[in-house]
Design a protein around this motif. Structure first.
Motif, PDB file in Angstrom:
ATOM      1  N   ILE A 157       0.841  -1.192   0.000  1.00 22.24           N
ATOM      2  CA  ILE A 157       0.000   0.000   0.000  1.00 22.24           C
ATOM      3  C   ILE A 157       0.880   1.246   0.000  1.00 22.24           C
ATOM      4  N   ASP A 158       0.442   2.266  -0.753  1.00 19.44           N
ATOM      5  CA  ASP A 158       1.157   3.540  -0.839  1.00 19.44           C
ATOM      6  C   ASP A 158       0.272   4.617  -0.230  1.00 19.44           C
ATOM      7  N   PRO A 159       0.696   5.243   0.867  1.00 18.92           N
ATOM      8  CA  PRO A 159      -0.171   6.223   1.534  1.00 18.92           C
ATOM      9  C   PRO A 159      -0.599   7.372   0.630  1.00 18.92           C
ATOM     10  N   GLY A 160       0.271   7.801  -0.277  1.00 18.37           N
ATOM     11  CA  GLY A 160      -0.099   8.883  -1.176  1.00 18.37           C
ATOM     12  C   GLY A 160      -1.247   8.504  -2.095  1.00 18.37           C
ATOM     13  N   ALA A 161      -1.210   7.274  -2.619  1.00 18.03           N
ATOM     14  CA  ALA A 161      -2.293   6.809  -3.483  1.00 18.03           C
ATOM     15  C   ALA A 161      -3.595   6.675  -2.703  1.00 18.03           C
ATOM     16  N   VAL A 162      -3.474   6.232  -1.455  1.00 18.47           N
ATOM     17  CA  VAL A 162      -4.671   6.137  -0.610  1.00 18.47           C
ATOM     18  C   VAL A 162      -5.268   7.527  -0.395  1.00 18.47           C
ATOM     19  N   ALA A 163      -4.434   8.495  -0.107  1.00 17.93           N
ATOM     20  CA  ALA A 163      -4.922   9.851   0.146  1.00 17.93           C
ATOM     21  C   ALA A 163      -5.614  10.432  -1.085  1.00 17.93           C
ATOM     22  N   THR A 164      -5.059  10.197  -2.261  1.00 24.50           N
ATOM     23  CA  THR A 164      -5.665  10.689  -3.498  1.00 24.50           C
ATOM     24  C   THR A 164      -7.043  10.067  -3.709  1.00 24.50           C
ATOM     25  N   THR A 165      -7.143   8.766  -3.458  1.00 27.01           N
ATOM     26  CA  THR A 165      -8.419   8.069  -3.634  1.00 27.01           C
ATOM     27  C   THR A 165      -9.443   8.527  -2.608  1.00 27.01           C
ATOM     28  N   ILE A 166      -8.994   8.737  -1.370  1.00 26.19           N
ATOM     29  CA  ILE A 166      -9.906   9.226  -0.331  1.00 26.19           C
ATOM     30  C   ILE A 166     -10.469  10.596  -0.711  1.00 26.19           C
ATOM     31  N   ALA A 167      -9.635  11.465  -1.237  1.00 25.82           N
ATOM     32  CA  ALA A 167     -10.104  12.795  -1.621  1.00 25.82           C
ATOM     33  C   ALA A 167     -11.211  12.708  -2.661  1.00 25.82           C
ATOM     34  N   ALA A 168     -11.077  11.757  -3.585  1.00 20.11           N
ATOM     35  CA  ALA A 168     -12.109  11.586  -4.599  1.00 20.11           C
ATOM     36  C   ALA A 168     -13.405  11.063  -3.972  1.00 20.11           C
ATOM     37  N   PHE A 169     -13.299  10.129  -3.062  1.00 21.28           N
ATOM     38  CA  PHE A 169     -14.513   9.617  -2.410  1.00 21.28           C
ATOM     39  C   PHE A 169     -15.163  10.689  -1.531  1.00 21.28           C
ATOM     40  N   ARG A 170     -14.348  11.538  -0.933  1.00 18.53           N
ATOM     41  CA  ARG A 170     -14.897  12.629  -0.136  1.00 18.53           C
ATOM     42  C   ARG A 170     -15.745  13.549  -1.016  1.00 18.53           C
ATOM     43  N   GLN A 171     -15.206  13.882  -2.179  1.00 18.55           N
ATOM     44  CA  GLN A 171     -15.935  14.743  -3.117  1.00 18.55           C
ATOM     45  C   GLN A 171     -17.190  14.041  -3.633  1.00 18.55           C
ATOM     46  N   PHE A 172     -17.063  12.755  -3.945  1.00 14.33           N
ATOM     47  CA  PHE A 172     -18.190  12.012  -4.493  1.00 14.33           C
ATOM     48  C   PHE A 172     -19.323  11.892  -3.483  1.00 14.33           C
ATOM     49  N   LEU A 173     -18.980  11.573  -2.225  1.00 11.43           N
ATOM     50  CA  LEU A 173     -20.014  11.414  -1.197  1.00 11.43           C
ATOM     51  C   LEU A 173     -20.752  12.728  -0.960  1.00 11.43           C
ATOM     52  N   ALA A 174     -20.020  13.828  -0.895  1.00 14.27           N
ATOM     53  CA  ALA A 174     -20.665  15.118  -0.652  1.00 14.27           C
ATOM     54  C   ALA A 174     -21.641  15.469  -1.772  1.00 14.27           C
ATOM     55  N   ALA A 175     -21.253  15.180  -3.009  1.00 18.57           N
ATOM     56  CA  ALA A 175     -22.127  15.480  -4.146  1.00 18.57           C
ATOM     57  C   ALA A 175     -23.305  14.523  -4.225  1.00 18.57           C
TER      58      ALA A 175
END
Length: 388
Positions: A366-384
């Motif tokens: 696992i790469d923490p940077g890749a996880v953070a990028t994916t989390i940011a997308a899910f954060r945006q998706f959930l809010a919308a």
């Protein structure tokens, strides 16, 4: 926290830690108890002449006598075909190459049922996959799936036994230990504002080994959303679910759906964060497995049809996720149970990275940077999606 098998030390420690994080984020937390199988092996191996290999017991375990079972080795292909009679034999089920996950798939059930139907004493499954190691298989959590003892053999250890099967040499298969059921628990966190409209975010917690790539990204995303969404989504009640019992065909998720989840008619949106949210990609072949900076594309995003345009926009450029599927046509694991329960607005990620269900699924996967990028997308998706 170590091995994450349901109800074991690592699963229990992770569950208490996650419950504490929810409480710190302002959630009222419950930990409803569920019953799960367990097996503590005493001996699990196959011996043929000078060759010996360790095996992984396939749950729910049907043990052998203390002295094991003996018989000629007979190779069986994925269709259940053998080149010798199986009566009294130890069948070596040689699976095709794949990223295996569950013993419930037809490609595994068919040959194993066939060998016991033909009178075999036991079955040993070679889980051929990208690492050469044993790939643990999810199982029914209520009753044994097969009529006799079944265990898994690493492809890297299989050669002498496949060679012995060509001459139908005698072998002894021993599978003994302590089995039964034990308590595990789900985690349920709620912020009930009396709005009457719920948003649900769920993730599995348990698994066969350390589960860094399989579980790490989903749990990190679940915690991030739990800390941020109470302020970001003030117009909804929030339920965050974390289930044990996953490796027993979603046993904990089924209990949560029956007992603690908001009803479909009261739920505006459900996001499920399943396996391989953002596990590392690897090169295969020339030098064995070599880690890459990228994310394994064998992760799938499935969303309700009305959310497909949003998902394509938000996840553009993220390997695997950038090509979402309609959840009406494709779902798996706990997401499939959520869809089947009738929730009208859902999204979920699931997948099988190269070390999925393998003992070596640890931090290098696992790469923490890749996880953070994916989390940011899910954060945006959930809010919308919540406001859609």
């Amino acid at each position: 926290m170590g091995n994450k098998q349901s109800g074991g030390q690592g699963d229990t420690a992770a569950g208490h830690w996650m419950a504490g994080e929810l409480e710190a984020a302002g959630f009222a937390v419950e930990k409803p108890v569920i019953s799960v199988p367990f097996f503590t092996p005493q001996r699990a191996d196959i011996v043929c002449g000078d060759a010996r290999a360790a095996l992984w017991p396939q749950p729910i375990v049907v043990p052998t006598p203390a002295s094991g079972v003996s018989g000629p080795l007979v190779r069986v292909d994925a269709a259940g075909r053998a080149d010798a009679p199986l009566a009294g034999a130890i069948a070596i089920v040689d699976l095709p190459y794949g990223r295996w996950s569950s013993a419930l798939v037809k490609a595994i059930r068919t040959p194993v049922h066939a060998v016991f139907g033909a009178g075999a004493k036991a079955a040993i499954i070679i889980t051929n996959g990208p690492t050469g190691k044993i790939i643990a298989l999810n199982a029914d959590g209520k009753t044994p799936m097969f009529k006799g003892p079944v265990a898994l053999l690493a492809p890297l250890d299989a050669e002498p036994f496949l060679a012995a099967a060509m001459t139908h040499s005698q072998a002894t298969f021993t599978l003994t230990g302590k089995s039964g059921r034990r308590a595990a628990f789900n985690v349920v966190g709620r912020i009930n504002r009396g709005k009457g409209r719920w948003l649900v975010v769920s993730t599995p917690r348990s698994g066969w080994f350390g589960c860094a790539g399989e579980r790490g990204g989903g749990i990190a995303a679940w915690l991030d959303l739990a800390r941020r969404m109470p302020a970001a989504l003030p117009g909804h009640d929030l339920a965050f679910l974390c289930n044990s019992g996953h490796e027993y065909e979603n046993l904990g998720a089924e209990e949560a759906l029956k007992a603690v989840a908001p009803k479909p008619e009261d739920t505006d949106f459900w996001l499920h964060l399943g396996a391989n949210l953002a596990a590392r990609d690897w090169h295969e072949g020339l030098f064995g497995l070599a880690p890459l900076a990228g994310t394994d594309s064998q992760r799938y995003l499935a969303v309700s049809p009305q959310h497909l345009p949003l998902a394509r926009r938000v996840f553009a450029g993220l390997a695997g996720l950038e090509s979402p599927y309609s959840a009406a046509e494709l779902s798996a694991g706990e997401l499939a149970a959520i869809v089947a329960a009738g929730y009208p607005s859902v999204a979920g990620v699931f997948g099988l990275h190269r070390f999925h269900h393998v003992e070596d699924d640890e931090t290098r996967c696992i790469d923490p940077g890749a996880v953070a990028t994916t989390i940011a997308a899910f954060r945006q998706f959930l809010a919308a999606a919540a406001k859609a």
